[in-house]
Design a protein around this motif. Sequence first.
Motif, PDB file in Angstrom:
ATOM      1  N   ASP A  52      17.178  -1.601   8.226  1.00  0.00           N
ATOM      2  CA  ASP A  52      17.553  -2.759   7.422  1.00  0.00           C
ATOM      3  C   ASP A  52      16.641  -2.848   6.203  1.00  0.00           C
ATOM      4  N   SER A  53      16.583  -3.995   5.568  1.00  0.00           N
ATOM      5  CA  SER A  53      15.823  -4.126   4.325  1.00  0.00           C
ATOM      6  C   SER A  53      14.345  -4.438   4.550  1.00  0.00           C
ATOM      7  N   SER A  54      13.884  -4.506   5.797  1.00  0.00           N
ATOM      8  CA  SER A  54      12.475  -4.784   6.044  1.00  0.00           C
ATOM      9  C   SER A  54      11.625  -3.556   5.745  1.00  0.00           C
ATOM     10  N   CYS A  55      10.323  -3.758   5.669  1.00  0.00           N
ATOM     11  CA  CYS A  55       9.406  -2.671   5.322  1.00  0.00           C
ATOM     12  C   CYS A  55       9.425  -1.579   6.385  1.00  0.00           C
ATOM     13  N   ALA A  56       9.320  -1.944   7.635  1.00  0.00           N
ATOM     14  CA  ALA A  56       9.370  -1.008   8.755  1.00  0.00           C
ATOM     15  C   ALA A  56       9.641  -1.816  10.014  1.00  0.00           C
ATOM     16  N   SER A  57       9.724  -1.160  11.140  1.00  0.00           N
ATOM     17  CA  SER A  57      10.242  -1.846  12.315  1.00  0.00           C
ATOM     18  C   SER A  57       9.233  -2.666  13.111  1.00  0.00           C
ATOM     19  N   GLN A  58       7.951  -2.318  13.106  1.00  0.00           N
ATOM     20  CA  GLN A  58       7.023  -3.034  13.984  1.00  0.00           C
ATOM     21  C   GLN A  58       5.662  -3.249  13.319  1.00  0.00           C
ATOM     22  N   VAL A  59       5.203  -4.500  13.280  1.00  0.00           N
ATOM     23  CA  VAL A  59       3.858  -4.813  12.788  1.00  0.00           C
ATOM     24  C   VAL A  59       2.859  -4.338  13.834  1.00  0.00           C
ATOM     25  N   VAL A  60       1.843  -3.577  13.391  1.00  0.00           N
ATOM     26  CA  VAL A  60       0.831  -3.102  14.338  1.00  0.00           C
ATOM     27  C   VAL A  60      -0.558  -3.658  14.063  1.00  0.00           C
ATOM     28  N   ALA A  61      -0.817  -4.111  12.851  1.00  0.00           N
ATOM     29  CA  ALA A  61      -2.138  -4.674  12.529  1.00  0.00           C
ATOM     30  C   ALA A  61      -2.085  -5.312  11.150  1.00  0.00           C
ATOM     31  N   SER A  62      -3.086  -6.121  10.865  1.00  0.00           N
ATOM     32  CA  SER A  62      -3.244  -6.661   9.515  1.00  0.00           C
ATOM     33  C   SER A  62      -4.726  -6.852   9.252  1.00  0.00           C
ATOM     34  N   HIS A  98      -2.690   5.458   8.628  1.00  0.00           N
ATOM     35  CA  HIS A  98      -2.411   5.971   9.967  1.00  0.00           C
ATOM     36  C   HIS A  98      -1.091   5.408  10.463  1.00  0.00           C
ATOM     37  N   THR A  99      -0.377   4.693   9.582  1.00  0.00           N
ATOM     38  CA  THR A  99       0.897   4.075   9.921  1.00  0.00           C
ATOM     39  C   THR A  99       1.942   4.455   8.876  1.00  0.00           C
ATOM     40  N   TYR A 100       3.200   4.176   9.192  1.00  0.00           N
ATOM     41  CA  TYR A 100       4.331   4.533   8.337  1.00  0.00           C
ATOM     42  C   TYR A 100       4.372   3.740   7.026  1.00  0.00           C
ATOM     43  N   ALA A 101       3.978   2.466   7.075  1.00  0.00           N
ATOM     44  CA  ALA A 101       4.117   1.618   5.893  1.00  0.00           C
ATOM     45  C   ALA A 101       3.121   0.465   5.945  1.00  0.00           C
ATOM     46  N   ALA A 102       3.018  -0.240   4.824  1.00  0.00           N
ATOM     47  CA  ALA A 102       2.178  -1.434   4.744  1.00  0.00           C
ATOM     48  C   ALA A 102       2.751  -2.367   3.692  1.00  0.00           C
ATOM     49  N   THR A 103       2.551  -3.655   3.887  1.00  0.00           N
ATOM     50  CA  THR A 103       2.840  -4.612   2.823  1.00  0.00           C
ATOM     51  C   THR A 103       1.510  -5.086   2.265  1.00  0.00           C
ATOM     52  N   ALA A 131       4.719 -10.080  -1.666  1.00  0.00           N
ATOM     53  CA  ALA A 131       4.103  -8.909  -1.044  1.00  0.00           C
ATOM     54  C   ALA A 131       5.033  -7.730  -1.289  1.00  0.00           C
ATOM     55  N   SER A 132       4.467  -6.553  -1.492  1.00  0.00           N
ATOM     56  CA  SER A 132       5.259  -5.353  -1.735  1.00  0.00           C
ATOM     57  C   SER A 132       5.048  -4.356  -0.610  1.00  0.00           C
ATOM     58  N   CYS A 133       6.126  -3.665  -0.266  1.00  0.00           N
ATOM     59  CA  CYS A 133       6.089  -2.652   0.775  1.00  0.00           C
ATOM     60  C   CYS A 133       5.740  -1.298   0.162  1.00  0.00           C
ATOM     61  N   VAL A 134       4.814  -0.601   0.795  1.00  0.00           N
ATOM     62  CA  VAL A 134       4.433   0.757   0.400  1.00  0.00           C
ATOM     63  C   VAL A 134       4.726   1.663   1.597  1.00  0.00           C
ATOM     64  N   ILE A 135       5.555   2.670   1.391  1.00  0.00           N
ATOM     65  CA  ILE A 135       5.934   3.595   2.463  1.00  0.00           C
ATOM     66  C   ILE A 135       5.069   4.845   2.357  1.00  0.00           C
ATOM     67  N   SER A 136       4.185   5.041   3.327  1.00  0.00           N
ATOM     68  CA  SER A 136       3.327   6.231   3.331  1.00  0.00           C
ATOM     69  C   SER A 136       4.038   7.423   3.953  1.00  0.00           C
TER      70      SER A 136
END
Length: 123
Positions: free
Chosen positions: A35-45, A57-62, A100-105
């Motif tokens: 969908d239009s979200s950054c990625a599927s699961q928040v793992v840390a902030s 170490h993760t797929y994406a970040a906002t 907030a902007s999504c960055v896909i690593s």
Amino acid sequence: MALLTSAAPCPRTTGSAPTTPLTTTITYYQGTSTDSSCASQVVASGNITENWCMTFHTYAATITHLEDRDCTFVLYKGSASCGAEGGEVEHVGLPAGDEASCVISGVLDGGMNQKASGMWSCG
């Protein structure tokens, strides 16, 4: 929970450092999303500090924008140390505001074989 970022600085700063370094909020995500979200699961902030290299170490970040100044996040795909060798460099504009902007690593293996890093700076 595993440590998700490296605090190793990249020697790319010039001039005098501010007495208090700028920081902003960063939220890490794992897993691709359909969908239009950054990625599927928040793992840390946590926080990201201006002009310091961080390793993904993760797929994406906002990354949360600062309300009073324009900033940029430079993403180094293929490098764990904010270097342009062996990969793609992407500049993500983060204009002043409350978004907030999504960055896909693209890192899906925790950084074992897939590498990405980034540096946040403000003008």
